[in-house]
Design an enzyme around this catalytic site. Structure first.
Site, mmCIF file in Angstrom:
data_model
loop_
_atom_site.group_PDB
_atom_site.id
_atom_site.type_symbol
_atom_site.label_atom_id
_atom_site.label_comp_id
_atom_site.label_asym_id
_atom_site.label_seq_id
_atom_site.Cartn_x
_atom_site.Cartn_y
_atom_site.Cartn_z
ATOM 1 N N SER A 16 -12.184 5.349 -2.020
ATOM 2 C CA SER A 16 -13.210 5.617 -1.012
ATOM 3 C C SER A 16 -14.544 6.027 -1.618
ATOM 4 O O SER A 16 -15.603 5.610 -1.139
ATOM 5 C CB SER A 16 -12.727 6.725 -0.072
ATOM 6 O OG SER A 16 -12.436 7.909 -0.794
ATOM 7 N N TYR A 34 0.862 -1.181 0.000
ATOM 8 C CA TYR A 34 0.000 0.000 0.000
ATOM 9 C C TYR A 34 0.901 1.235 0.000
ATOM 10 O O TYR A 34 1.423 1.645 1.031
ATOM 11 C CB TYR A 34 -0.903 -0.062 1.233
ATOM 12 C CG TYR A 34 -1.955 1.023 1.353
ATOM 13 C CD1 TYR A 34 -2.049 2.082 0.466
ATOM 14 C CD2 TYR A 34 -2.884 0.971 2.396
ATOM 15 C CE1 TYR A 34 -3.023 3.070 0.599
ATOM 16 C CE2 TYR A 34 -3.871 1.939 2.539
ATOM 17 C CZ TYR A 34 -3.925 2.985 1.633
ATOM 18 O OH TYR A 34 -4.890 3.958 1.773
ATOM 19 N N ASP A 78 -9.219 8.450 -6.837
ATOM 20 C CA ASP A 78 -10.477 8.376 -7.575
ATOM 21 C C ASP A 78 -10.640 9.516 -8.582
ATOM 22 O O ASP A 78 -11.188 9.323 -9.667
ATOM 23 C CB ASP A 78 -11.668 8.413 -6.600
ATOM 24 C CG ASP A 78 -11.542 7.404 -5.478
ATOM 25 O OD1 ASP A 78 -10.482 6.760 -5.372
ATOM 26 O OD2 ASP A 78 -12.487 7.264 -4.694
ATOM 27 N N GLU A 79 -10.178 10.707 -8.214
ATOM 28 C CA GLU A 79 -10.340 11.873 -9.080
ATOM 29 C C GLU A 79 -9.515 11.779 -10.354
ATOM 30 O O GLU A 79 -9.720 12.546 -11.303
ATOM 31 C CB GLU A 79 -10.005 13.164 -8.332
ATOM 32 C CG GLU A 79 -8.633 13.207 -7.715
ATOM 33 C CD GLU A 79 -8.622 12.758 -6.270
ATOM 34 O OE1 GLU A 79 -8.131 13.525 -5.411
ATOM 35 O OE2 GLU A 79 -9.090 11.637 -5.988
ATOM 36 N N LYS A 114 -0.919 -1.164 -4.313
ATOM 37 C CA LYS A 114 -2.027 -0.214 -4.240
ATOM 38 C C LYS A 114 -1.381 1.162 -4.294
ATOM 39 O O LYS A 114 -0.811 1.632 -3.311
ATOM 40 C CB LYS A 114 -2.828 -0.396 -2.956
ATOM 41 C CG LYS A 114 -3.996 0.576 -2.806
ATOM 42 C CD LYS A 114 -4.665 0.414 -1.453
ATOM 43 C CE LYS A 114 -5.892 1.297 -1.299
ATOM 44 N NZ LYS A 114 -5.628 2.736 -1.367
ATOM 45 N N GLY A 174 -5.231 4.366 -6.797
ATOM 46 C CA GLY A 174 -5.932 4.764 -5.585
ATOM 47 C C GLY A 174 -6.379 6.204 -5.495
ATOM 48 O O GLY A 174 -6.780 6.646 -4.417
#
Length: 314
Positions: A216, A142, A199-200, A172, A197
């Site tokens: 998220s 991560y 999202d935008e 990740k 990771g």
């Protein structure tokens, strides 16, 4: 060479939030509600007890119970990846062994975040200890440098950890550095996963080769992103860009009100009782929640979400 028990990951994984009762205890009933919603929407998996799930604010026993509930409820219908990161490697190893024992599909860990690794070799040695504690379960590093303060050189990191941890299955990658992410995709080739990771930036990540993503906002807005993916695959790039921008407008608001507190408020807006976050995270006041909801309506977020949900069902 890819870990023989790991399948390539495709699609979206929701980085699940944790719900609390009024007394601050974990609301385990929420897990079934969320899992069934995500499965119905076409999510590929759930990332449990990570940053958004406040995993580092939970006790070891709470983390184990949450994971057990997800695995029990999902019953193999989608994948469950468990975040085991901890400031103590020994505790992280206990969580790794537990994830393997109960039948999770994979596990992941951030680097040590208090006593930080002094160099990449120390980082890799630390991660290998965690990975090797559950050698038959796929392990994903991560990478979240804006939280941990630890960066990596993918050119050296990937081959070294793959050599030392035979179950290393990917990364990740939670960073806005798209060029580094693209580099990672080429370095991983068909051997390992590079799970995006941010999202935008999903659409730009798709453009450079992303196949899987963990985020998220997929908890409550997955239909928007699933539609972005569909449009991208169909070559309808301008439509995909317009829809991605709808997500960007929403994300600008959650940043304005605080990423985790605002998203927990949105979860309540779509029908989930979340309770108050654990300190040191704060919870939005009723006034702030109302203001956020008003602004979300103002940018047309709920209307876009409804339209995308309807479109994916047709």
């Amino acid at each position: 060479m890819r870990f023989q028990s790991a399948e390539k990951i495709n699609g979206l994984f929701a980085a699940a939030f944790t719900a609390y009762n009024s007394d601050g205890s974990i609301n385990y009933e929420y897990i079934s509600e969320l899992a069934e919603k995500l499965i119905a929407e076409g999510i590929s998996g759930i990332f449990v007890c990570g940053t958004n799930g406040e995993g580092l604010s939970l006790t070891i026993e709470e983390r184990k119970k949450i994971v057990e509930e997800y695995v029990r409820i999902v019953k193999g219908r989608i994948k469950v990846i468990v975040h085991v990161g901890h400031s103590s490697l020994e505790e992280a190893k206990k969580l790794s062994k537990h994830a393997a024992k109960i039948g999770a599909d994979g596990f992941s860990s951030v680097c040590a975040f208090y006593f930080k690794p002094s160099n990449e070799n120390v980082l890799i040695d630390s991660l290998v200890e965690i990975a090797n504690s559950a050698p038959n379960l796929p392990f994903y590093y991560y990478h979240i440098p804006h939280i941990t303060g630890v960066n990596i050189n993918l050119d050296t990191f990937i081959p070294q950890i793959a050599k030392k941890a035979m179950n290393f299955s990917g990364i990740k990658f939670t960073s806005s550095a798209i060029h580094e992410y693209q580099d990672g995709i080429h370095l991983c080739n068909d051997n390992f996963d590079m799970l995006f990771g941010f999202d935008e930036l999903l659409l730009p990540a798709l453009a450079v080769g992303a196949k899987g993503a963990i985020g998220s906002t997929y908890n409550y807005a997955s239909p928007i992103y699933l539609q972005v993916i569909k449009l991208f695959k169909e070559g309808r790039i301008k439509e995909a860009e317009n829809l991605q921008y709808e997500a960007v407008k929403m994300i600008k608001l959650i940043i304005k009100y605080g990423p985790i507190p605002s998203q927990r408020a949105i979860m309540e807006m779509v029908g989930f009782k979340m309770g108050s976050s654990r300190l040191p995270l704060q919870t939005l006041s009723e006034k702030q929640k109302n203001e956020l909801e008003s602004e979300l309506h103002g940018i047309g977020f709920f209307k876009v979400l409804e339209l995308c949900t309807k479109s994916l069902r047709e």
